[in-house]
Design a protein around this motif. Structure first.
Motif, short mmCIF file in Angstrom:
data_model
loop_
_atom_site.label_atom_id
_atom_site.label_comp_id
_atom_site.label_asym_id
_atom_site.label_seq_id
_atom_site.Cartn_x
_atom_site.Cartn_y
_atom_site.Cartn_z
N ARG A 3 0.64 56.01 -35.85
CA ARG A 3 1.72 56.96 -35.98
C ARG A 3 2.03 57.63 -34.64
O ARG A 3 3.18 57.97 -34.37
CB ARG A 3 1.35 58.04 -37.02
N THR A 4 1.03 57.88 -33.84
CA THR A 4 1.24 58.58 -32.58
C THR A 4 0.61 57.82 -31.42
O THR A 4 -0.32 58.28 -30.79
CB THR A 4 0.64 59.99 -32.67
N ARG A 43 1.70 57.13 -28.42
CA ARG A 43 1.89 57.72 -27.10
C ARG A 43 1.01 58.95 -26.90
O ARG A 43 0.67 59.31 -25.79
CB ARG A 43 3.36 58.10 -26.91
N GLU A 44 0.68 59.62 -28.00
CA GLU A 44 -0.19 60.79 -27.88
C GLU A 44 -1.66 60.39 -27.80
O GLU A 44 -2.45 61.08 -27.16
CB GLU A 44 0.05 61.72 -29.07
N ALA A 45 -2.03 59.31 -28.47
CA ALA A 45 -3.43 58.91 -28.50
C ALA A 45 -3.84 58.09 -27.28
O ALA A 45 -4.97 58.18 -26.82
CB ALA A 45 -3.72 58.11 -29.77
N LEU A 93 -3.22 57.35 -23.40
CA LEU A 93 -2.63 57.85 -22.17
C LEU A 93 -2.99 56.96 -21.00
O LEU A 93 -4.00 56.25 -21.04
CB LEU A 93 -3.11 59.29 -21.90
#
Length: 302
Positions: free
Chosen positions: A27-28, A30-32, A34
């Motif tokens: 789901r995320t 790009r946040e998880a 880096l």
């Protein structure tokens, strides 16, 4: 009303169970995930002495890095990867190779002094085996893994002599680690093996120590021969105590002279009980098995 063919706002998100690790990752993304700080350095060479570099050379991927007759002093290469690098007759003094990975490197005639190799891994590298004792970490668990990594490395390049030396260091570190795991009061062992957890470690140490005394855990032929000699002495003592004069030294020497025949099942000078003959036969078979295993392992490394 929304068109049936129109994509939903969450069409790019896979239907996963909320709360699961896979669901959060998908789901995320790009946040998880880096971008890391690992830089790839390709086809360079060391042109001069490098010293007192605590961070500029760390967290790198070195591809085909070359150096010849150079000195690198007090340089941190933490968590770097050395792939197909060539260091000829170089000297590494007080360098930090913590978490480094050496893949297909040639360190011909290169020397290390006071370097850190905690969690370092070697694969298909040409490196002198004196690093086993001089640069091994102090902690037993790290020393054990360091020797194991070098053992596998030496096996990959076919260096049988270095393999034997690495195995010897690995066994020593393992024996020390197992003993400290149940007997040491150091914080590391006390926190990792509290209370009843020391019992399984004691059993592992006792088993390891017993096999080390009998045949050096498969690496010492002399210990196996010593164990067989002890069996001969026990046969002589039993034979003299049951069928001779226990107070006569010549009786023991006579029993010792015929003990090889008893051990190998060639002769039986006295009517021994079934249980005694069975123990001798079982010991003989186990001894032959241990000897065969040692010979196969030794010649298999050639």
């Amino acid at each position: 009303m929304m068109d049936e063919n129109q994509p939903s706002e969450n069409a790019n998100v896979e239907a996963t169970t909320p709360g699961t690790a896979a669901g959060i990752l998908r789901r995320t993304p790009r946040e998880a995930l880096l971008q890391g700080n690992r830089e790839v350095i390709t086809d360079l060479y060391v042109s001069k002495m490098v010293e007192n570099e605590p961070k500029d050379y760390a967290f790198k991927v070195y591809l085909r890095l070359n150096a010849k007759k150079q000195t690198l002093r007090n340089v941190s290469f933490q968590h770097s990867v050395f792939d197909a690098c060539y260091f000829n007759n170089c000297f590494f003094d007080s360098c930090d190779f913590t978490g480094c990975r050496f893949i297909g490197c040639n360190l011909h005639l290169s020397a290390f002094s006071g370097c850190k190799f905690e969690y370092a891994v070697f694969e298909r590298c040409q490196i002198d085996d004196d690093i086993l004792e001089r640069e091994a970490p102090r902690e037993e668990n790290l020393k054990m893994r360091f020797a194991r990594s070098l053992r596998m490395n030496f096996q990959q390049i076919g260096d049988a002599k270095a393999v034997n030396r690495a195995i010897s260091q690995e066994l020593k570190a393992t024996l020390s680690y197992l003993k400290k795991s149940w007997s040491s009061s150091e914080t590391y062992y006390r926190d990792k093996y509290p209370g009843w957890k020391k019992v399984p470690q004691f059993i592992k140490w006792l088993e390891f120590r017993t096999l080390d005394v009998i045949w050096g855990n498969g690496e010492n032929t002399l210990k196996l021969l010593r164990a067989i000699l002890v069996v001969h002495l026990l046969i002589a003592v039993y034979d003299t105590s049951q069928f001779g004069n226990p107070w006569d030294l010549k009786a023991y020497l006579g029993s010792l002279a015929v003990s090889p025949g008893v051990f190998f099942g060639i002769s039986s000078p006295h009517p021994y009980p079934i249980w005694f003959s069975s123990i001798i036969a079982a010991t003989r078979l186990v001894g032959f098995a241990f000897l065969t295993a040692i010979l196969v392992k030794r010649f298999g490394r050639r």
